[in-house]
Scaffold this motif. Structure first.
Motif, mmCIF file in Angstrom:
data_model
loop_
_atom_site.group_PDB
_atom_site.id
_atom_site.type_symbol
_atom_site.label_atom_id
_atom_site.label_comp_id
_atom_site.label_asym_id
_atom_site.label_seq_id
_atom_site.Cartn_x
_atom_site.Cartn_y
_atom_site.Cartn_z
ATOM 1 N N VAL A 1 35.375 38.763 48.756
ATOM 2 C CA VAL A 1 35.347 40.195 49.075
ATOM 3 C C VAL A 1 34.199 40.874 48.331
ATOM 4 N N ARG A 2 33.931 40.421 47.108
ATOM 5 C CA ARG A 2 32.804 40.983 46.349
ATOM 6 C C ARG A 2 31.506 40.785 47.122
ATOM 7 N N ARG A 3 31.356 39.627 47.753
ATOM 8 C CA ARG A 3 30.132 39.389 48.526
ATOM 9 C C ARG A 3 30.037 40.344 49.717
ATOM 10 N N LEU A 4 31.185 40.693 50.309
ATOM 11 C CA LEU A 4 31.163 41.679 51.397
ATOM 12 C C LEU A 4 30.701 43.041 50.882
ATOM 13 N N ILE A 5 31.196 43.424 49.704
ATOM 14 C CA ILE A 5 30.767 44.699 49.105
ATOM 15 C C ILE A 5 29.265 44.665 48.840
ATOM 16 N N GLU A 6 28.813 43.587 48.225
ATOM 17 C CA GLU A 6 27.389 43.473 47.871
ATOM 18 C C GLU A 6 26.502 43.469 49.105
ATOM 19 N N LYS A 7 26.994 42.905 50.208
ATOM 20 C CA LYS A 7 26.234 42.907 51.464
ATOM 21 C C LYS A 7 26.052 44.328 51.973
ATOM 22 N N GLN A 8 27.109 45.139 51.874
ATOM 23 C CA GLN A 8 26.996 46.540 52.301
ATOM 24 C C GLN A 8 26.014 47.301 51.419
ATOM 25 N N ILE A 9 26.044 47.012 50.124
ATOM 26 C CA ILE A 9 25.100 47.664 49.198
ATOM 27 C C ILE A 9 23.671 47.263 49.555
ATOM 28 N N THR A 10 23.475 45.979 49.825
ATOM 29 C CA THR A 10 22.147 45.489 50.231
ATOM 30 C C THR A 10 21.682 46.181 51.507
ATOM 31 N N ASN A 11 22.640 46.482 52.398
ATOM 32 C CA ASN A 11 22.309 47.130 53.671
ATOM 33 C C ASN A 11 22.158 48.653 53.550
ATOM 34 N N GLY A 12 22.238 49.173 52.317
ATOM 35 C CA GLY A 12 21.907 50.583 52.113
ATOM 36 C C GLY A 12 23.063 51.526 51.842
ATOM 37 N N ILE A 13 24.301 50.998 51.790
ATOM 38 C CA ILE A 13 25.448 51.862 51.473
ATOM 39 C C ILE A 13 25.772 51.686 49.995
ATOM 40 N N PRO A 14 25.634 52.749 49.197
ATOM 41 C CA PRO A 14 25.866 52.608 47.755
ATOM 42 C C PRO A 14 27.334 52.328 47.440
ATOM 43 N N ALA A 15 27.586 51.718 46.292
ATOM 44 C CA ALA A 15 28.954 51.367 45.895
ATOM 45 C C ALA A 15 29.872 52.581 45.905
ATOM 46 N N ASN A 16 29.347 53.737 45.488
ATOM 47 C CA ASN A 16 30.211 54.927 45.416
ATOM 48 C C ASN A 16 30.510 55.550 46.784
ATOM 49 N N ARG A 17 30.081 54.851 47.845
ATOM 50 C CA ARG A 17 30.463 55.238 49.211
ATOM 51 C C ARG A 17 31.216 54.083 49.884
ATOM 52 N N ILE A 18 31.774 53.196 49.063
ATOM 53 C CA ILE A 18 32.547 52.058 49.571
ATOM 54 C C ILE A 18 33.970 52.147 49.027
ATOM 55 N N LEU A 19 34.937 52.072 49.942
ATOM 56 C CA LEU A 19 36.354 52.107 49.577
ATOM 57 C C LEU A 19 36.951 50.738 49.858
ATOM 58 N N LEU A 20 37.720 50.232 48.902
ATOM 59 C CA LEU A 20 38.371 48.935 49.041
ATOM 60 C C LEU A 20 39.854 49.165 49.300
ATOM 61 N N ALA A 21 40.374 48.571 50.383
ATOM 62 C CA ALA A 21 41.770 48.780 50.749
ATOM 63 C C ALA A 21 42.427 47.443 51.072
ATOM 64 N N GLY A 22 43.743 47.388 50.913
ATOM 65 C CA GLY A 22 44.442 46.162 51.278
ATOM 66 C C GLY A 22 45.931 46.387 51.406
ATOM 67 N N PHE A 23 46.539 45.628 52.322
ATOM 68 C CA PHE A 23 47.979 45.674 52.561
ATOM 69 C C PHE A 23 48.599 44.361 52.097
ATOM 70 N N SER A 24 49.677 44.437 51.309
ATOM 71 C CA SER A 24 50.429 43.271 50.851
ATOM 72 C C SER A 24 49.491 42.300 50.119
ATOM 73 N N GLN A 25 49.334 41.060 50.592
ATOM 74 C CA GLN A 25 48.396 40.138 49.943
ATOM 75 C C GLN A 25 47.007 40.757 49.815
ATOM 76 N N GLY A 26 46.585 41.441 50.862
ATOM 77 C CA GLY A 26 45.266 42.087 50.828
ATOM 78 C C GLY A 26 45.161 43.140 49.744
ATOM 79 N N GLY A 27 46.281 43.807 49.459
ATOM 80 C CA GLY A 27 46.301 44.803 48.396
ATOM 81 C C GLY A 27 46.154 44.176 47.017
ATOM 82 N N VAL A 28 46.703 42.966 46.854
ATOM 83 C CA VAL A 28 46.520 42.237 45.596
ATOM 84 C C VAL A 28 45.023 42.028 45.349
ATOM 85 N N ILE A 29 44.307 41.642 46.414
ATOM 86 C CA ILE A 29 42.859 41.411 46.294
ATOM 87 C C ILE A 29 42.118 42.725 46.039
ATOM 88 N N ALA A 30 42.504 43.791 46.726
ATOM 89 C CA ALA A 30 41.848 45.087 46.524
ATOM 90 C C ALA A 30 41.994 45.553 45.080
#
Length: 225
Positions: free
Chosen positions: A96-125
């Motif tokens: 998931v960190r690599r997905l975040i970093e890919k968005q940052i590389t593509n021009g979206i700053p970290a402070n405009r990225i929200l991490l969300a998850g449900f159940s198991q996904g929430g554990v990762i978030a």
């Protein structure tokens, strides 16, 4: 663990994106499971938020008789203290960190990225969001719990100490009892995080009242620019 990006479902705004929500599904689901929620969030028509719903890798899940399914980590036992396979949590968090970093590389700053998850996904978030080394816009932990809460203080990165964290749970949840979500919330609070606790008259799912609160949270932490 593969170095390639996780596959995902992408829902783009009508204009060029300047923000992103990365939303992880629960056990046995896929990125397609939550993708339809975007249309229910009643976001402003001019919003510029890209939604990414990654697919967890397929793996055998012990409590399901070793059946292979999409899972962020194995569940070897229903014991509340050892439910999450820590190795799998760490590996999925890195993906998931690599997905975040890919968005940052593509021009979206970290402070405009929200991490969300449900159940198991929430554990990762929760796991990745508290350890990521740049300040995120927000974290949503839905019907979930925290892996190894006793390690949070030693492993967390200060970058997300002030990041708004939305923790929500169904009062009738029999899959992940609400006290587990509340325990995660209390651990975050005790460690000085900026978090809020929300409960709903529902089971292990989402409901319209929660979707409305999620919408308000997204609009607050990812306002129009």
């Amino acid at each position: 663990m593969s170095d390639s990006l996780l596959p995902f479902v992408e829902v783009n705004p009508s204009q060029d994106a300047d923000a992103c929500v990365i939303w992880m599904h629960g056990l046995g689901d896929s990125g397609h499971g939550f993708a339809p929620i975007v249309s229910q969030l009643a976001l402003p028509q001019s919003h510029r938020i890209r939604f990414i719903f990654p697919h967890a890798p397929e793996r055998p899940v012990t409590i399901n008789g070793g059946m292979r399914m999409r899972a962020w980590y194995d569940i070897k036992s229903l014991d509340f203290n050892s439910r999450a396979d820590v190795t799998g949590v760490v590996e999925s968090s890195a993906q998931v960190r690599r997905l975040i970093e890919k968005q940052i590389t593509n021009g979206i700053p970290a402070n405009r990225i929200l991490l969300a998850g449900f159940s198991q996904g929430g554990v990762i978030a929760l796991h990745e969001g508290t350890r990521f080394n740049q300040s995120l816009a927000g974290i949503m932990a839905l019907s979930t719990y925290m892996c190894e809460p006793e390690k949070l203080a030693g492993e967390a990165h200060a970058a997300n100490k002030q990041t708004p964290i939305f923790v929500a749970h169904g009062e009738q949840d029999e899959v992940v009892p609400a006290f587990l979500g509340n325990t995660a919330f209390k651990v975050l609070k005790e460690n000085g995080y900026n978090c809020t606790w929300h409960t709903y008259n529902m089971q292990h799912n989402v409901c319209m009242a929660e979707i409305n609160d999620i919408s308000a949270f997204i609009n607050r932490v990812l306002p129009l620019q």
